[in-house]
Scaffold this motif. Structure first.
Motif, PDB file in Angstrom:
ATOM      1  N   ALA A   1     -26.965  14.796  -2.328  1.00 12.06           N
ATOM      2  CA  ALA A   1     -27.145  15.902  -1.381  1.00 12.06           C
ATOM      3  C   ALA A   1     -27.502  17.189  -2.120  1.00 12.06           C
ATOM      4  O   ALA A   1     -28.396  17.939  -1.709  1.00 12.06           O
ATOM      5  N   ASP A   2     -26.830  17.404  -3.216  1.00  9.00           N
ATOM      6  CA  ASP A   2     -27.092  18.598  -4.026  1.00  9.00           C
ATOM      7  C   ASP A   2     -28.549  18.620  -4.474  1.00  9.00           C
ATOM      8  O   ASP A   2     -29.249  19.628  -4.359  1.00  9.00           O
TER       9      ASP A   2
ATOM     10  N   GLU B   1     -31.069  16.951  -3.194  1.00  3.85           N
ATOM     11  CA  GLU B   1     -31.969  17.083  -2.055  1.00  3.85           C
ATOM     12  C   GLU B   1     -32.094  18.541  -1.621  1.00  3.85           C
ATOM     13  O   GLU B   1     -33.188  19.047  -1.391  1.00  3.85           O
ATOM     14  N   SER B   2     -30.937  19.178  -1.486  1.00  2.00           N
ATOM     15  CA  SER B   2     -30.981  20.558  -0.955  1.00  2.00           C
ATOM     16  C   SER B   2     -31.706  21.476  -1.919  1.00  2.00           C
ATOM     17  O   SER B   2     -32.483  22.342  -1.507  1.00  2.00           O
ATOM     18  N   THR B   3     -31.475  21.265  -3.202  1.00  2.00           N
ATOM     19  CA  THR B   3     -32.177  22.123  -4.170  1.00  2.00           C
ATOM     20  C   THR B   3     -33.671  21.860  -4.130  1.00  2.00           C
ATOM     21  O   THR B   3     -34.489  22.779  -4.185  1.00  2.00           O
TER      22      THR B   3
ATOM     23  N   LYS C   1     -35.114  23.535  -1.272  1.00  2.00           N
ATOM     24  CA  LYS C   1     -35.233  24.982  -1.501  1.00  2.00           C
ATOM     25  C   LYS C   1     -36.427  25.303  -2.373  1.00  2.00           C
ATOM     26  O   LYS C   1     -37.180  26.241  -2.141  1.00  2.00           O
TER      27      LYS C   1
END
Lengths: 268, 561, 331
Positions: free
Chosen positions: B543-544, B546-548, B551
């Motif tokens: 998840a980390d 993916e979110s980065t 962004k």
């Protein structure tokens, strides 16, 4: 500007200058000190004794005293015993086997490469002999083991020498760090001298109890030990079961464990 | 066609035998007997094969050796002893070495094989001990093994004393001194054994009988019993995939095991022989004949007696006087009491451990990995440390002489070390076992560390773990954890007092010491939980990332202008 | 990757990887040739062994690096025999590893121990036998049987009594007598005081020992009587085991260590210590032979000496205490 001057700032200029200066000073010293490298062999024994005295005062007197009377540290411990009466044989042995001059402190002096030439050793011996009567250097006829009885020598060796020096002359331990060294490579003359002077803690074997013929026999036996064949193979130092056991564990069991691992390992 | 002929003849012979003795049944049952495979299971075989080598070479030697102490004058090939008086025993040994083709080879193979015999028994004993193979139903085999070790020591000592050379004669003199020190009966025993005072004129002959008849006979009988038990009880095996307490996984006797074991016999014989070709052992001609007033510096027995020699060297000189009778503790303690205690403890160990292990009634056919029995392993290492210290002290003068150490300092060091170092070894070993158990536990829960370090966009570093293989999981999970013995209440609810409480208290203490502290095996619940945890972590990290990524890839307001 | 990655039950055997010789017939043929080669090598070694045995005389020496001169016969016979055996073994093992099928096989164990009913049945048979013998009803028979077997097993043990004579007082005394000369060991010459210098050591035996050894047919006296003579400056002698037991600084001690009997002659002339190499017992000869280190518990017995009319060193009598290792009756 000369070519030399032009190079005065060369990186190696300082080194070159130093080298020249050293060679100049050294050469000057050699020229002036008149080379004792060729100590003239001695026809007259007085020159020999003089040479010996000189060598003694340079190399031995600091521990053995200016007149060989023995030396003491300020706290009373003896730095070198008196040499008066030890005889030429003792000097020939101690200096000839490199034990003297003493290289390092320890429970006893260790054999080493000699620090003096044979002629110098003769000179030192002559000087010490002149201080007082003592065992003299044996002549070839006395110590040469040619034609001596090797079998008797073996029996005498096992009776008198093996207890300290081991059955094959490989050496052994004495108390508190002292040792009876390996003697297999000691020269016949030095062995004879050791027997009559009793260096360090070795007892003396006087001619009264161990006759010269007996000593020659022992030396003959030691010579055979030096060249003795090893009919069964590698001799592992000739110290007995200790090294045999060590080899067994490292090589023997090692090899069989390797074999066992090989047998059990999966083939590719 | 010739193949068929061979088979026909074999079948014919087989029929002939089977008509007379029940060969068929035996062969049918046993040709396919399964033997598990591990290199450490072959250590006992080395001992067995060495014994066969000893029998063969020994028989050759008996055809030439004269076990007689009568003195003769030697006139053989070895010139440095020509004309010397010596016993016939020593002279015949010289003849074997120098006048019989292959004689020296046979002597040397015999001596090297003796070292292998005792050495192999020792490493085999260590393997059996550290893997717990002495447990039920194999306690009797353990006893037989301890007996074989003792007899091996005796046999070796007798064997190398037969040539009557200076080194072994010194050993006999020491043995004589030990016998003399026995209280009350010592002098009588010495006179009976030697037929009078030392050395007498008959001892070598008696030693010969012991060495070629009595002890080999007993050893042969014990080996037979030992192997029969291994045969019927079937060999133990390490735990792992497919292996249970009720099966044996491995290879059939015929042809695989026969080939491997038979091949190993030849390898053992070959290694002994190659050693004998290249490395000299027991050069009795250099020692000289035994004369009671001669001695060599650096007198040691063969390695397997070294520990007793070391004990003799380091024991302080305690002797007491009991109403005009002397008790030599300085000799009794190291030479008789120490081996007595050690061999007794060794023999009794399976029962000691059994007593400390409550509810341990079933057969143990699966071995323990040493780390999974921390106290037992630590006891073993502690005992080995003690043994090795004694052994090194036995060679103290050789070590002192070669390494320029004071022999007195070494003896003092060893006196202290043999009391101080074993407990340190015990504690250290136990800690190491726990460390290994923790690592195994971690592997089961989290997989093994792959060495690949990853960094998350948030800055966190983590190491990737890889799952362990099925085979490894099987091995690590197969642990048989024991709970310590629980002391029953002194008086139960009905006011009945517990019998033998003092005895039980000792048992509880011993048991607690054995099993009280350990790193427990992860339970299936814990493994499942760890698995879930791992999944959550992975999900969170994903998840980390993916979110980065989102962004970074998302168009930024400033880009568009 | 194994097929059992997610199994929780570990009853499946580990994954089996086939060998090259299982898949590739050429690899198998190669392995076969290798095994044959190993066996052929062994055959050649066997022949070479026979040839070496016949051709090499036992006294021939050959120089080998690292070893020196060695017996050629031993070297060749050993190398050929060792290599030959090794090749046989290696061949068999290689054959098993490469060519014989190596699928692991499972075999069930059967409980050692018969089931309870079988055991009880056997035990009942035993009981029946005991009952039929009647010992239960006739305890006299049982008691006398036990007595008879016990006595008849123990009685023959007395035969060991003639393995040797009784010790008597033999361990207390040696052959040394008053006036007996001390001879140098191995050479047999008598010793005058002037033959010994301060710091010298000589191993000695009593005059007449050869005749005694010859007469007894053994070396027993040589294990008790040998002595060592050392000479030191009389002012260095701190103590002796008796007054005037020395002669002008010459001391005579038993050569036999009081620990377990090794003969000692490691004399350190400067410290006056005598070291036994067997177990490092150290005796101070200037101080009455006291033990100063090591496991020996008693001082080294001293022999009182003097000089006879011809000027040779002689004993004043036997030792004043038993020599050698301690024993129970020593006192």
């Amino acid at each position: 500007m000369t070519p030399l001057l032009a190079r005065r700032r060369h990186p190696l200029a300082t080194a070159a200058l130093l080298l020249v200066a050293l060679m100049a000073v050294g050469g000057l010293y050699a020229a002036v000190s008149g080379g004792r490298a060729q100590a003239a062999p001695q026809s007259a024994s007085t020159t020999q004794i003089d040479l010996g005295r000189k060598l003694y005062s340079e190399g031995c007197s600091s521990c053995h005293g200016l007149n060989a009377e023995g030396g003491q540290q300020p706290d009373g411990t003896i730095s070198g015993p008196s040499l008066i009466g030890v005889g030429a044989a003792a000097v020939d042995f101690q200096v000839g086997t490199g034990r003297m001059p003493l290289q390092a402190n320890g429970p006893q002096a260790a054999p080493n490469l000699p620090s003096y030439t044979p002629d110098e050793i003769s000179a030192l011996a002559a000087y010490v002999a002149s201080l007082g009567p003592g065992p003299s250097i044996p002549d070839t006829g006395t110590y040469d083991p040619k034609d001596a009885d090797v079998v008797l020598g073996g029996q005498l060796f096992r009776s008198n020498c093996g207890a300290c020096h081991n059955f094959a002359g490989s050496g052994g331990a004495l108390t508190f760090g002292k040792r009876a060294p390996a003697i297999v490579n000691t020269t016949p003359r030095h062995i004879y001298e050791a027997m009559i002077t009793g260096p360090a803690n070795m007892p003396i074997f006087p001619d009264g109890t161990l006759r010269p013929a007996d000593k020659r026999a022992i030396i003959a036996y030691v010579e055979t030990l030096k060249n003795a064949p090893n009919p069964g193979g590698l001799d592992l130092g000739r110290v007995g079961p200790v090294t045999e056991g060590l080899l067994f564990w490292v090589v023997g069991i090692g090899a069989l464990v390797v074999a066992a691992v090989w047998i059990g390992a999966k083939a590719r | 066609m010739s193949d068929n002929k061979v088979l026909d003849v074999t079948e014919g012979a087989y029929d002939w035998v089977d008509d007379r003795v029940p060969a068929s049944n035996f062969l049918k049952r046993n040709l396919n007997k399964v033997f598990p495979e591990h290199w450490s299971f072959m250590l006992g075989e080395i001992a067995l094969y060495s014994f066969i080598v000893l029998l063969l070479t020994g028989t050759f030697l008996t055809l030439f050796f004269k076990p007689v102490m009568t003195e003769i004058v030697y006139h053989g090939s070895y010139l440095p002893l020509n004309g010397v008086r010596m016993s016939e025993a020593f002279a015949s040994t010289l003849d074997i070495s120098f006048d019989v083709r292959g004689g020296l080879l046979m002597r040397q193979i015999h001596h090297w094989a003796a070292l292998f015999f005792v050495g192999a028994i020792s490493v085999h004993l260590l393997r059996v001990f550290f893997t717990g193979a002495f447990r039920k139903p194999r306690e009797m085999n353990w006893l037989i093994g301890v007996g074989l070790l003792t007899l091996g020591l005796l046999e070796g000592f007798a064997g190398y004393s037969l040539p009557d050379d200076l080194l072994s004669g010194t050993g006999l003199r020491i043995a004589d001194g030990i016998v003399l020190s026995i209280p009350v009966v010592g002098t009588y025993a010495q006179f009976l054994i030697f037929g009078g005072q030392f050395p007498g004129d008959i001892f070598i002959s008696r030693l010969y009988t012991v060495h070629i008849l009595l002890v080999p006979g007993i050893i042969l009988a014990l080996i037979t019993a030992h192997l029969m038990m291994v045969w019927y009880q079937k060999h133990t095996q390490f735990p792992g995939a497919g292996r249970t307490n009720d099966n044996v996984v491995g290879y059939p006797l015929f042809p695989i095991y026969t080939a491997k074991a038979g091949g190993f016999f030849f390898v053992v014989f070959g290694v002994c022989t190659l050693l004998s070709a290249l490395v000299q052992i027991n050069p009795i001609w250099m020692y000289g004949p035994y004369v009671p007033d001669q001695l060599t510096a650096g007198s040691q027995p063969d390695w397997y007696i070294g520990w007793l020699e070391g004990a003799l060297r380091m024991t302080p000189n305690i002797e007491t006087d009991l109403f005009g009778h002397t008790i030599s503790w300085n000799i009794l303690l190291p030479a008789l009491v120490l081996p007595g205690i050690i061999f007794t403890l060794m023999a009794l160990y399976p029962w000691i451990e059994r007593w400390a292990t409550p509810g341990d009634n079933g057969p143990h056919n699966l071995l323990d990995r040493p780390r999974n029995a921390p106290t037992r392993t630590a006891i073993g290492v502690m005992s080995l440390t003690f043994y090795i210290l004694l052994w090194i002290e036995g060679g103290n003068d050789i070590i002192a002489s070669k390494f320029d150490i004071s022999v007195n300092a070494m003896t003092w060091f060893m006196r202290v070390a043999c009391i101080v170092l074993p407990p340190i070894a015990f504690i250290t070993t136990k800690r190491i076992c726990f460390g290994l158990q923790r690592r195994d536990r971690d592997k089961l829960l989290h997989g093994y560390e792959s060495g690949v370090i990853k960094r998350l966009p948030s800055g966190e570093y983590y190491e990737q773990h890889q799952p362990i293989s099925y085979e490894e999981r099987a091995l690590l999970s197969a642990r048989d954890d024991k709970e310590p013995y629980v002391l029953p209440v002194a008086t139960d609810a009905n006011g009945v007092r517990q019998k033998g409480l003092a005895h039980k208290r000792v048992r509880a203490k011993l048991s607690g010491w054995f099993y009280g502290d350990s790193v427990p095996k992860p339970t299936p619940a814990e493994i499942a939980e760890a698995g879930h945890h791992e999944e959550e972590l992975t999900a969170a990290r994903q998840a980390d990332i993916e979110s980065t990524r989102a962004k970074v890839l998302a168009p930024s307001p400033s880009d568009e202008t | 990757m194994s097929d059992h990655e997610h199994d929780d039950d570990f009853s499946a055997l580990p994954h089996h990887e086939p060998r090259m010789s299982d898949i590739d017939p050429r690899a198998a043929k190669r392995a076969e040739r290798q095994v044959a080669l190993l066996f052929t090598g062994a055959m050649l070694c066997g022949i070479a062994f026979i040839v070496a045995f016949a051709a090499v005389p036992v006294e021939k020496l050959v120089w080998v690096p690292l070893i020196g001169d060695t017996q050629l016969s031993n070297l060749l016979l050993g190398l050929f025999m060792g290599l030959g055996f090794f090749l046989v073994g290696g061949g068999a093992i290689h054959w098993a590893k490469k060519l014989m099928p190596e699928q692991e096989v499972i075999s069930e164990r059967h409980d050692t121990g018969a089931p309870a009913e079988a055991r009880q049945a056997t035990f009942k048979e035993l009981e029946r036998g005991v009952n039929e013998s009647g010992v239960r009803r006739r305890p006299l028979i049982l008691a006398t049987l036990v007595g008879a077997l016990a006595l008849m097993s123990v009685a023959p043990l007395v035969l060991i009594a003639d393995l040797g004579p009784k010790p008597g007082t033999k361990l207390r005394y040696t052959m040394w007598r008053k006036g007996m000369r001390i001879l140098v060991a191995e050479t047999g010459q008598p010793i005058r005081p002037q033959d010994l210098l301060v710091g010298s050591l000589v191993s000695g035996v009593p005059d007449g020992i050869d005749a005694v050894l010859e007469a007894e047919g053994n070396l027993n006296e040589l294990a008790k009587a040998p002595v060592i003579l050392v000479r030191m400056d009389p002012t260095d002698i701190k103590a002796q085991q008796g007054t005037d037991w020395d002669f002008q600084g010459i001391l005579c001690f038993s050569k036999i260590c009081t620990h377990v009997g090794c003969p000692i002659s490691l004399y350190e002339q400067q410290t006056h210590h005598l070291l036994c190499p067997c177990h490092q017992s150290t005796f101070d000869l200037a101080d009455g032979g006291q033990v100063i280190f090591g496991p020996a518990a008693r001082e080294l017995p001293q022999l009182a000496i003097t000089v006879d009319t011809d000027g040779y060193l002689v004993a004043q009598g036997d030792f004043a205490q038993p020599v050698g290792p301690s024993f129970w009756e020593r006192g």
